[in-house]
Design a protein around this motif. Structure first.
Motif: not given
Length: 438
Positions: A68-69, A109-116
């Motif tokens: 994100l950063g 939002v997508i990068l936080i919620l999408d599973p790894l």
């Protein structure tokens, strides 16, 4: 362990650069500095996550903060700041802000919620092996947008500089440094570089953003005597405020002086048949001392020939007490009309208020110093300045507060129009009678 130590050193350097840039952005409230502050915060958080990941092992939180950063916020907001600095049309800047904010919110939002996927260890994870297709698409999109915007702004600035545009020439080096920082950010987050090189790239990008942003701001002498960069300002100091125009192929001939030596002077009309008549007591009562700027106490009206309510606007300025009661035979001054960029009025007004206050407080031979807004012209400001004589005017042009104003206001101004004033031998007439609707 070497990677962790290197990342920690880069984090400390990025943290220092971020603090300095945020402090300057808070002081100047320039939008491009605010945008680059977001970039610096993102890079610092990413480097901190990398330091912790190398020491403790990467997990989902460290990886997401890093992406994100550095991979999302860093390049996108870096490009936004570049557009805000370079673009001369408010529509372009507004569109850039709208796109950047919308894209950032959706991508976060997508990068936080999408599973790894896959497993994480102490080695630097690669985005392609950890994220699914949609987050990777958003990250790739941010990189493409950032590279295109940075390259485009750099190319436009170089082209304008080649056309002898002074504004572009002054910004060319800072723009190139910030564009190089964008290349380093994208390179360090793609997963192609080894961990030490990725850390160095992000740390160097943070340093370049800070240094490039400082190069866009004029630097003061230690003695407070003005700017080194603007030592070649013209004599009046105000003409070069706007964006310089491209040089003409043919030189413009100098205007032919008027046969009337008094033409162009500001003087009172001379009656055709009789002298102006004044009351027996021709002395002009001294105006009472004015309260300090922002002081709610103090008189609100003034008696005498200049009677009327005081304008408390920070832009207005005032005549000094008793300033107009003496001999004005050698008085001279200047009227400067500023045309501002849309959206820069508030920042310009703050600088103008500081200049007016400093001139009235520290220049004893300044008779009138005021800045006015134009009714029906929200992007125009008019400075009116009157000094006791040429020596006072020349001393004003050397003042550090004027040099500060000239340096910091130039990014808010499109063009200026300067009118020189000179008062011939004259008296201060009685105030004109008030007429309805005047």
């Amino acid at each position: 362990m070497v990677d962790a130590l290197l990342a920690l050193l880069a984090t400390l350097g990025a943290l220092a650069a971020t603090g300095l840039l945020v402090q300057r952005a808070y002081k100047d409230r320039l939008l491009y500095l605010i945008a680059w502050s977001f970039t610096q915060v993102g890079l610092t958080l990413a480097l901190l996550s990398m330091s912790l990941g190398f020491m403790m092992g990467f997990n989902g939180a460290f990886f997401r903060v890093m992406e994100l950063g550095a991979a999302l916020v860093g390049p996108v907001w870096l490009a936004l700041g570049m557009i805000e600095l370079i673009a001369r049309y408010v529509q372009v800047r507004f569109g850039a802000w709208l796109f950047t904010i919308s894209y950032t919110v959706v991508a976060i939002v997508i990068l936080i919620l999408d599973p790894l996927k896959g497993s994480l260890g102490k080695s630097l994870p690669k985005p392609s092996a950890t994220y699914d297709a949609l987050p990777l698409l958003l990250v790739d999109g941010s990189h493409v947008v950032a590279v295109l915007a940075l390259a485009g702004c750099t190319g436009v600035t170089a082209w304008l500089a080649s056309k002898r545009d002074r504004e572009a020439a002054e910004l060319l080096i800072p723009v190139a440094l910030v564009a190089l920082a964008g290349v380093l950010v994208v390179s360090g987050t793609r997963g192609f570089l080894p961990a030490p090189l990725a850390v160095i790239a992000l740390g160097a990008a943070a340093g370049l953003v800070w240094y490039g942003s400082m190069r866009t701001i004029p630097v003061y002498d230690e003695d407070g005597e003005g700017y080194d960069e603007y030592a070649d300002e013209p004599a009046t100091g105000y003409e070069e405020q706007g964006y310089a125009q491209a040089a003409k192929a043919e030189p413009v001939p100098a205007p032919t002086p008027s046969p009337d030596p008094r033409r162009g002077e500001l003087r009172f009309p001379e009656p055709a048949s009789e002298e102006l008549r004044y009351p027996e007591n021709t002395s002009i009562p001294e105006r009472p001392a004015f309260p300090a700027h922002g002081d709610p106490a103090g008189p609100t009206t003034v008696d005498g020939p200049l009677a009327g309510p005081l304008d408390r606007s920070p832009l207005a300025g005032l005549a000094k007490p008793g300033a107009l009661g003496g001999d004005l035979a050698n008085a001279c001054g200047q009227i400067t009309v500023y045309t501002l960029l849309d959206g820069r009025e508030e920042a310009f007004d703050r600088l103008a208020a500081d200049l007016v206050k400093a001139a009235l407080a520290t220049e004893p031979e300044t008779l009138v110093f005021a800045c006015h807004e134009v009714v029906g012209g929200p992007t125009q400001r008019i400075f009116y300045q009157l000094f006791r004589d040429e020596a006072a005017f020349a001393a004003h042009r050397r003042q550090p507060h004027l040099q500060r104003f000239l340096g910091e206001s130039r990014t808010h101004v499109i063009a200026t129009n300067v009118i020189e004033l000179k008062l011939g031998p004259a008296k201060v007439p009685l105030p004109a009678p008030e007429f309805p609707g005047r």
